[in-house]
Every structure is written in C-alpha cells, then in structure tokens.
Enzyme design. Sequence first.
Site, PDB file in Angstrom:
ATOM      1  N   ARG A 112       0.875  -1.189   0.000  1.00  0.00           N
ATOM      2  CA  ARG A 112       0.000   0.000   0.000  1.00  0.00           C
ATOM      3  C   ARG A 112       0.901   1.225   0.000  1.00  0.00           C
ATOM      4  O   ARG A 112       1.706   1.405   0.904  1.00  0.00           O
ATOM      5  CB  ARG A 112      -0.911   0.009   1.226  1.00  0.00           C
ATOM      6  N   GLU A 161       5.032   6.873   2.439  1.00  0.00           N
ATOM      7  CA  GLU A 161       5.840   5.646   2.483  1.00  0.00           C
ATOM      8  C   GLU A 161       5.118   4.580   1.683  1.00  0.00           C
ATOM      9  O   GLU A 161       3.958   4.750   1.300  1.00  0.00           O
ATOM     10  CB  GLU A 161       6.008   5.146   3.929  1.00  0.00           C
ATOM     11  N   ASN A 194       4.147   0.505   2.135  1.00  0.00           N
ATOM     12  CA  ASN A 194       4.113  -0.603   3.094  1.00  0.00           C
ATOM     13  C   ASN A 194       4.154  -1.896   2.318  1.00  0.00           C
ATOM     14  O   ASN A 194       3.252  -2.173   1.536  1.00  0.00           O
ATOM     15  CB  ASN A 194       2.822  -0.546   3.910  1.00  0.00           C
ATOM     16  N   SER A 243      -2.695  -2.921   6.026  1.00  0.00           N
ATOM     17  CA  SER A 243      -4.019  -3.311   6.515  1.00  0.00           C
ATOM     18  C   SER A 243      -5.134  -2.365   6.069  1.00  0.00           C
ATOM     19  O   SER A 243      -4.902  -1.390   5.364  1.00  0.00           O
ATOM     20  CB  SER A 243      -3.987  -3.432   8.036  1.00  0.00           C
ATOM     21  N   LYS A 291      12.393   2.375   5.379  1.00  0.00           N
ATOM     22  CA  LYS A 291      12.514   3.817   5.147  1.00  0.00           C
ATOM     23  C   LYS A 291      13.872   4.151   4.533  1.00  0.00           C
ATOM     24  O   LYS A 291      13.998   5.091   3.758  1.00  0.00           O
ATOM     25  CB  LYS A 291      12.313   4.575   6.469  1.00  0.00           C
ATOM     26  N   LYS A 327      12.684   9.893  10.845  1.00  0.00           N
ATOM     27  CA  LYS A 327      12.047   8.565  10.825  1.00  0.00           C
ATOM     28  C   LYS A 327      13.040   7.437  11.099  1.00  0.00           C
ATOM     29  O   LYS A 327      14.023   7.292  10.365  1.00  0.00           O
ATOM     30  CB  LYS A 327      11.419   8.307   9.450  1.00  0.00           C
ATOM     31  N   GLU A 356       7.683   0.463  11.652  1.00  0.00           N
ATOM     32  CA  GLU A 356       6.371   0.520  11.012  1.00  0.00           C
ATOM     33  C   GLU A 356       5.295   0.615  12.072  1.00  0.00           C
ATOM     34  O   GLU A 356       5.555   0.412  13.251  1.00  0.00           O
ATOM     35  CB  GLU A 356       6.144  -0.763  10.186  1.00  0.00           C
ATOM     36  N   GLY A 357       4.088   0.925  11.615  1.00  0.00           N
ATOM     37  CA  GLY A 357       2.936   0.820  12.509  1.00  0.00           C
ATOM     38  C   GLY A 357       2.523   2.106  13.196  1.00  0.00           C
ATOM     39  O   GLY A 357       1.589   2.124  13.982  1.00  0.00           O
ATOM     40  N   ARG A 412      -7.507   7.573   5.067  1.00  0.00           N
ATOM     41  CA  ARG A 412      -7.497   7.694   6.528  1.00  0.00           C
ATOM     42  C   ARG A 412      -7.379   9.164   6.891  1.00  0.00           C
ATOM     43  O   ARG A 412      -6.646   9.900   6.236  1.00  0.00           O
ATOM     44  CB  ARG A 412      -6.311   6.934   7.123  1.00  0.00           C
TER      45      ARG A 412
HETATM   46  P1  ADP Z   1       4.719   4.128   9.721  1.00  0.00           P
HETATM   47  O1  ADP Z   1       5.495   3.072   9.023  1.00  0.00           O
HETATM   48  O2  ADP Z   1       4.905   4.154  11.171  1.00  0.00           O
HETATM   49  O3  ADP Z   1       3.285   4.129   9.280  1.00  0.00           O
HETATM   50  P2  ADP Z   1       4.909   6.589   8.208  1.00  0.00           P
HETATM   51  O4  ADP Z   1       6.068   7.012   7.410  1.00  0.00           O
HETATM   52  O5  ADP Z   1       3.710   6.166   7.453  1.00  0.00           O
HETATM   53  O6  ADP Z   1       5.392   5.468   9.217  1.00  0.00           O
HETATM   54  O7  ADP Z   1       4.528   7.761   9.195  1.00  0.00           O
HETATM   55  C1  ADP Z   1       3.473   7.644  10.115  1.00  0.00           C
HETATM   56  C2  ADP Z   1       2.560   8.849  10.020  1.00  0.00           C
HETATM   57  O8  ADP Z   1       3.294  10.056  10.233  1.00  0.00           O
HETATM   58  C3  ADP Z   1       1.910   9.022   8.658  1.00  0.00           C
HETATM   59  O9  ADP Z   1       0.718   8.289   8.579  1.00  0.00           O
HETATM   60  C4  ADP Z   1       1.690  10.523   8.599  1.00  0.00           C
HETATM   61  O10 ADP Z   1       0.504  10.874   9.288  1.00  0.00           O
HETATM   62  C5  ADP Z   1       2.873  11.083   9.379  1.00  0.00           C
HETATM   63  N1  ADP Z   1       3.960  11.420   8.453  1.00  0.00           N
HETATM   64  C6  ADP Z   1       4.935  10.610   8.021  1.00  0.00           C
HETATM   65  N2  ADP Z   1       5.766  11.230   7.168  1.00  0.00           N
HETATM   66  C7  ADP Z   1       5.327  12.484   7.069  1.00  0.00           C
HETATM   67  C8  ADP Z   1       5.770  13.629   6.350  1.00  0.00           C
HETATM   68  N3  ADP Z   1       6.842  13.589   5.556  1.00  0.00           N
HETATM   69  N4  ADP Z   1       5.065  14.784   6.495  1.00  0.00           N
HETATM   70  C9  ADP Z   1       3.984  14.832   7.297  1.00  0.00           C
HETATM   71  N5  ADP Z   1       3.523  13.787   8.003  1.00  0.00           N
HETATM   72  C10 ADP Z   1       4.172  12.627   7.902  1.00  0.00           C
HETATM   73 MG    MG Z   2       2.504   4.618   7.474  1.00  0.00          MG
END
Ligand code: ADP
Ligand code: MG
Length: 474
Positions: free
Chosen positions: A125, A144, A146, A151, A305, A364, A368-369, A450
Amino acid sequence: MAAPWEGVLRDEPAIQEAASVAVDAALLEGVLMRTEREPNASDVVNYAPFTLLPSAVPSALFEQAYAVQQDFNLLVDAISQNKEFLERTLASTIKVDDFTAQLFRIHMQVLEEGLSQSVFLGINRSDYMFDCGVDGMPALKQIEINTIAASFGGLTSRTAAVHGRVLKMLGKSEEASRLLPNNPSKGLALGIAKAWELYGSQSAVVMFLVEEVQRNIFDQRCIENELWNRNIRVIRKRFRDVFEKGSLDDAKRLYIDGQEVAVVYYREGYVPKNYDRQNWEARLLLERSRAVKCPDIATQLAGTKKVQQELSRPGTLERLLPGRTEAIARIRATFAGLYSLDMGEEGDKIAAAAIADPDRFVLKPQREGGGNNLYGEELRQVLEKIRDSPERTSYILMDKIKPQPAMNYLLRAHSPLQVSECISELGIFGVYVRQDKEMVMNKAAGHLLRTKAIEHADGGVAAGVAVLDSPYLV
Ligand code: ADP
Ligand code: MG
C-alpha cells in the site's frame, strides 16, 4: 478542496442524528473491530473509528496515485531481486539497527541456501498526502510504501456504503451516488488466489500469519471470506504455532498440523516486538520454505525507510528500472525530499539544517505501525544528541508534508461528538504475482483514505489516531 457539505457541519441536530445513523450503518456493513479490553474475543465488538462525512480529494491527484501503482509494484519487485542494491543500501543501517539487521541476516541466509520459492506475491500500500505548495496547489507526495501487513483493505471495502447512507440522510443523494466503489479485499484475495493456484497443489492451504493480539480480525476476515468463496482453505496461525508445529519436507514444502501451506500471508512480523528467539526461528523456517510468502523477506526489506530514502537519489530509479523512463517519471513525481543521515558531509549538513529548522522535517527510524517518527522540538533534541554518533544512521530525514486541513467529525466508540480540523492520507493497494522472471499479475487493487485531527503528527488507525474515511472527488 471544499466538499459540498460544509454548511451541514454546523447544523448540530442534523449532525447528531447523522452520527447515530452512521454508527448503526457501520455495524450493519461490518466496519468492525474487537475491543481494547477483549482483543481476542468477538462476543462484544465495536465499530472501527471512521469519519462522519467523506473527505474531499482532488480527482487529478487521486488518478495520479492509481496511475503510478503498477510502477511501484514493479519497483518493489525489482528491489527485492537486487541483492547488491539491498546490501549496499542497508549497510549503514544494519550496523546500528538490530531489527533490520536480523531481517537482513535471514535474507542472506536464504539466498546462500538457494531460493526454493518460485512464485512471488506482493501486496503493498503506497500512502500519500496532498502537500499544499506555496502556490496553494495541492501535490501528491508519497509518505511511504508498506510492503508487509498493509491493513484496512477489508474494512475500507465497506466504508463507502456507510458514507453513502449518511449523505442521503443529510439530503445529499446526488453526492452519495458519486462515491466510488472500492473493494481492495477482493483485489488482494485475487492475488492470493493466483499465487495459490500457481503453487499448484489443490489440497494446500493459505496461512494467515496473525498477531497474538487480534483486534483487527474483521479486516482480515474480509479477505479470508473472499478466498473461502473461491474454495481456497484458509488457516490462521501465529509464529508460536509455526515454531511448535511447522516443518519442511525434503523438497522444502511447508507443513503445519499436517497441512501443506501454499501461501503465507503475513499480518504480523513487521516490528521488533513481534519477535522473540522462537519467533525468529519460525520466520526463518517460513522463509526457507517453498511456500509463497507475502511478502518474502527481501520484499519486506524493500519497504524500509532507508530504501525509500535511497530511491530518491538521482540515478537510483534508472538503475533499478532500466529503460522504463515513463514509469520512473511517474514514480519520481510523487517523491518528497528525503535525506540520508549516514556519517559524512552530506549527513552533517542535513542534520544541521534540521536542527536549525525542525518544523521543515520529519525524523524517521526504521519502524512501522505509526507513532515512531519525531517532529518539531523532539526531533531537534534527539538529533542534537545523536548528530555526531553513528546512531543517527538508523534514521532518515524527510521533508514534512503540509496538507490543507478540512473540518470533519471523527466517530470513535465512547468519544464525544465534536468537530475537528483534519488532514487525510490516501493509500493505494497494489498486488502483483511473479512466477520466476515473469510478471503474471500487476494491479492497483483499491484505495484507503485515513483521516486524523491535525494535532496528531503521527499514527494510523490501529494506533488509535487516524480513522477510516472515503474520498469524495472534487
Ligand atoms: P509508519 O510506518 O509508522 O506508518 P509513516 O512514514 O507512514 O510510518 O509515518 C506515520 C505517520 O506520520 C503518517 O501516517 C503521517 O501521518 C505522518 N507522516 C509521516 N511522514 C510524514 C511527512 N513527511 N510529512 C507529514 N507527516 C508525515
Ligand atoms: Mg505509514
């Protein structure tokens, strides 16, 4: 990006009534989750959190996200087959991040032994936000991708019906009819079914590898049901069951409880807390087997990442997808600024820039999660502490995406009804199947929207921050 129901938002009696209809509709449609108190029993369940109203999504960006999904499928698959790229890209990370290092060790061990798996199934996803540039025009930016346990494809197959019901009740029938059909659970199941068929044993089963705590079981059941409807047997097992009862025969066929397993679909195994010593052994057993793993360990590593950050380096996509100029352009258009914190001048410079202006970035780790990233003052403090230590290489930096907020109501069991300023994240599900070198399926399988209140920087639905939504194209 305003949706045509802004006016309704302040009509409190109408909202109250719509919310109670919405909750019942969610229960009727099966937008369900087990409770925090009893996460492994279905006697009492709740609705999964969702928005009262669909959220406006620019149709051009929505189409762009769908149009690039097959490209991302090809890219992930290419990375997973590129031992040298994974090795080089993750070299600095695995020195400091034990979890990634352990995954990498299994990856190398399996390659050394020789792959016995010949059918590959990817379910991913790709998540995006709509970045509001200086010109005020929103742009699609990938958050990102996944590649393991992505899910909510199941539950989101049922949210449009709930939002349609709400809009009708609010006198917006025409808008309700414009909500998009969406059925990722079917698309994902078709991928699993294809992999099962290519594995080539009628009596073999599909094994969902599930967590000890199974609050989100209904999301998985949606996909299970699609498989049962196609007369494919599904079993649910934990790492612990695999450790205790799993075995390989001479041809590395995987058996559990005497049943041959054709496909292992992981909904577990993506964070360190999923593993103890026995679970790592179970993971190794699965990876060594002939069964189709969704994902295999190389594809899981392709979703880190660190890999995402390296992809944004000039020339990397060209090396991974030779000759695919248009696909590369579509992929690159979705990239936000991503920066390596490897030791050296490049890392020193960007670390200093982030310490000076932390609100421009997200820090970051390889996790994940949801709930792992660092923002603002916390980002500055952590980065200041680790700026001269190799520990910093377990993180990457990313430009912070700044979407335009919109008002909505987030419906959650036992929470008061109140209007919130919200931002949304769009995910597109991808599914592909490869047999040896030949792609036999490559599709976009549906979407997930979401939405969360702006005061939360991080976190998904499972983390209790975001809620399920439906896109309303504008
Ligand atoms: P995870 O693998 O924990 O889901 P993500 O990279 O998806 O990691 O980051 C988790 C959440 O943080 C995202 O769903 C988003 O809401 C926020 N986020 C992540 N990267 C960014 C970004 N570059 N700018 C703004 N919000 C972000
Ligand atoms: Mg995410």
